[in-house]
Design a protein around this motif. Sequence first.
Motif, PDB file in Angstrom:
ATOM      1  N   ALA A   1      -3.961   0.161   5.506  1.00 45.38           N
ATOM      2  CA  ALA A   1      -3.429  -1.130   5.039  1.00 45.38           C
ATOM      3  C   ALA A   1      -2.150  -0.899   4.243  1.00 45.38           C
ATOM      4  N   ILE A   2      -1.104  -1.651   4.571  1.00 45.14           N
ATOM      5  CA  ILE A   2       0.164  -1.495   3.854  1.00 45.14           C
ATOM      6  C   ILE A   2       0.595  -2.772   3.137  1.00 45.14           C
ATOM      7  N   LEU A   3      -0.052  -3.908   3.451  1.00 45.21           N
ATOM      8  CA  LEU A   3       0.227  -5.160   2.770  1.00 45.21           C
ATOM      9  C   LEU A   3      -1.090  -5.806   2.378  1.00 45.21           C
ATOM     10  N   LYS A   4      -1.228  -6.185   1.120  1.00 46.51           N
ATOM     11  CA  LYS A   4      -2.477  -6.815   0.676  1.00 46.51           C
ATOM     12  C   LYS A   4      -2.198  -7.816  -0.434  1.00 46.51           C
TER      13      LYS A   4
ATOM     14  N   GLY B   1       0.840  -1.178   0.000  1.00 45.65           N
ATOM     15  CA  GLY B   1       0.000   0.000   0.000  1.00 45.65           C
ATOM     16  C   GLY B   1       0.881   1.235   0.000  1.00 45.65           C
ATOM     17  N   PHE B   2       0.329   2.386  -0.343  1.00 44.88           N
ATOM     18  CA  PHE B   2       1.111   3.614  -0.397  1.00 44.88           C
ATOM     19  C   PHE B   2       1.369   4.110   1.027  1.00 44.88           C
ATOM     20  N   HIS B   3       2.652   4.098   1.429  1.00 41.22           N
ATOM     21  CA  HIS B   3       3.005   4.527   2.778  1.00 41.22           C
ATOM     22  C   HIS B   3       4.508   4.778   2.858  1.00 41.22           C
ATOM     23  N   ASP B   4       4.938   5.568   3.832  1.00 40.35           N
ATOM     24  CA  ASP B   4       6.359   5.861   4.000  1.00 40.35           C
ATOM     25  C   ASP B   4       7.189   4.593   4.203  1.00 40.35           C
ATOM     26  N   ILE B   5       6.601   3.580   4.842  1.00 40.48           N
ATOM     27  CA  ILE B   5       7.324   2.327   5.100  1.00 40.48           C
ATOM     28  C   ILE B   5       7.691   1.621   3.802  1.00 40.48           C
ATOM     29  N   THR B   6       6.820   1.690   2.815  1.00 35.51           N
ATOM     30  CA  THR B   6       6.980   0.884   1.610  1.00 35.51           C
ATOM     31  C   THR B   6       7.441   1.657   0.382  1.00 35.51           C
ATOM     32  N   THR B   7       7.562   2.977   0.491  1.00 31.49           N
ATOM     33  CA  THR B   7       7.902   3.786  -0.685  1.00 31.49           C
ATOM     34  C   THR B   7       9.212   3.342  -1.329  1.00 31.49           C
ATOM     35  N   LYS B   8      10.282   3.244  -0.520  1.00 34.31           N
ATOM     36  CA  LYS B   8      11.590   2.856  -1.065  1.00 34.31           C
ATOM     37  C   LYS B   8      11.581   1.410  -1.564  1.00 34.31           C
ATOM     38  N   LEU B   9      10.832   0.545  -0.893  1.00 28.19           N
ATOM     39  CA  LEU B   9      10.762  -0.845  -1.329  1.00 28.19           C
ATOM     40  C   LEU B   9      10.115  -0.943  -2.706  1.00 28.19           C
ATOM     41  N   GLN B  10       9.080  -0.158  -2.941  1.00 35.13           N
ATOM     42  CA  GLN B  10       8.454  -0.126  -4.256  1.00 35.13           C
ATOM     43  C   GLN B  10       9.405   0.437  -5.292  1.00 35.13           C
ATOM     44  N   GLN B  11      10.126   1.472  -4.920  1.00 38.93           N
ATOM     45  CA  GLN B  11      11.051   2.118  -5.840  1.00 38.93           C
ATOM     46  C   GLN B  11      12.155   1.163  -6.284  1.00 38.93           C
TER      47      GLN B  11
END
Length: 462
Positions: free
Chosen positions: A327-330, A292-302
């Motif tokens: 939600a940050i994981l789905k 999901g779109f969040h500060d935790i996952t931004t770099k991981l997506q990048q």
Amino acid sequence: MNKWIRGTNAAVLSLAVIGIFIVVSIFLNSMKNLQVDLTQNKKFTLSEQTTQALKTLDKDVRILSLTSDQTEPFIKRQVVELAQEYKKRNGKITFDEYDMVQNPAIAKQYDVDPSGVLVVESGTQKKTIYYYDMFIPGQQQGEYRFSGEEKLTQAIVNLSAKEKSKVYFLSGHNEVPLNQMSTWRSGLESANYEVKELNLLREGKIPDDADILFVIGPETDISDKETELIKNYMNGKGKLYMALGFNKDMVSGWKNIDGLMAAYGIKDQHAIAIEPKQSVLYDPLTIIPEYGFHDITTKLQQYNLLTMMTLAVSLGNEPVENFPATAILKTTDKAYGETDLKLLAESSRSALDDKDVKGPLNLGYVVESKDKKPKAVVLGGSTFLVDRVIQQQGNRDFALNSVGWLHEQKDQVTIRPREGDALQQALLTGTQAKMIFYGTVLVFPLLFLVVGGTIWWRRRKG
């Protein structure tokens, strides 16, 4: 006369070329920070995070490399070259190399390992980075990823921290033991956390200095009295990091864990996520969730670093006032939640039916307080945190990023590991080695000499 003029012109031209070469050499030598990285993987190019950290560094930092004859030369070279790049960027950084065997007095001052260690120290503070922690095995034989820059930059950043944050891992309910999460623990300690175990039955309270309470993979429910202690802790400035474990009896026997999550709007759907045909590399019980779109996952997506979860519990959200959840994981919409946990535990078989939870499923939430401050991280699985799995893809980064967000740690460093070239070894016979030696040392130089002499002689005669 013409011959004299031609000779003079040649001499002047030669002197001019030599003069230009000297001037250019002096100019380039004066530009100490000028360099062009022509390597395939840009191994001499530091990230923006590192460059910024080195610009703001205002204290003397000493980096020591301690190695022995058991240190792989290839590994040592990469680590040393990295440390030298840091030294170039900031005059307050010094770098020294020592052999543990030849310098036993220096080796005794630090926690050493024969494979090699890098020590970063400033004043009375020091951080130790083991060489083997900087290299992550790749997907194929011989491939690797080098995460030395992330670890070295984080160590330098943490030297500026005055106090360590205290985090406690709850025990007594068959949680994942800390000795099975040594990689994550090491990462937390490198990020300036002091990690301790907490058994509420023995201690009788949550320590006043607890910044975060971790509940990782419990297989039995928390008692009523423990729940009351946790609620009192959370009613204050407490923060909770919960990653559920799998147990076939969770449906009927987890009223306190369920109640604790429900207080922040998170519902345990008592279903294990199944992804029928996501990847041929993993079984259906292994999920590669979408971010999901969040500060935790931004770099991981990048960086396209994936997180992998196994036996993950499906979670829902029933909004609670003052505690918004995101939600940050789905999963994908093809996944479903198997509710017959006893059948799943006994046979590992599953088939979608009317009782199951239809996808997409949520496997992770972050919860904030009414003033938008981090309050809790609730994850449907905990197996990705254990040593044998955490190094895969983005598992470690996700684990550390989520803790950093919960603790509002703004200086958390996440730098993508560099992909290393696969190590290749050429096997030569003694005859082949001699042919290569004589060819490069004698034959080729002699050939160039003969050709050059022939051209010179023909031009002289002509």
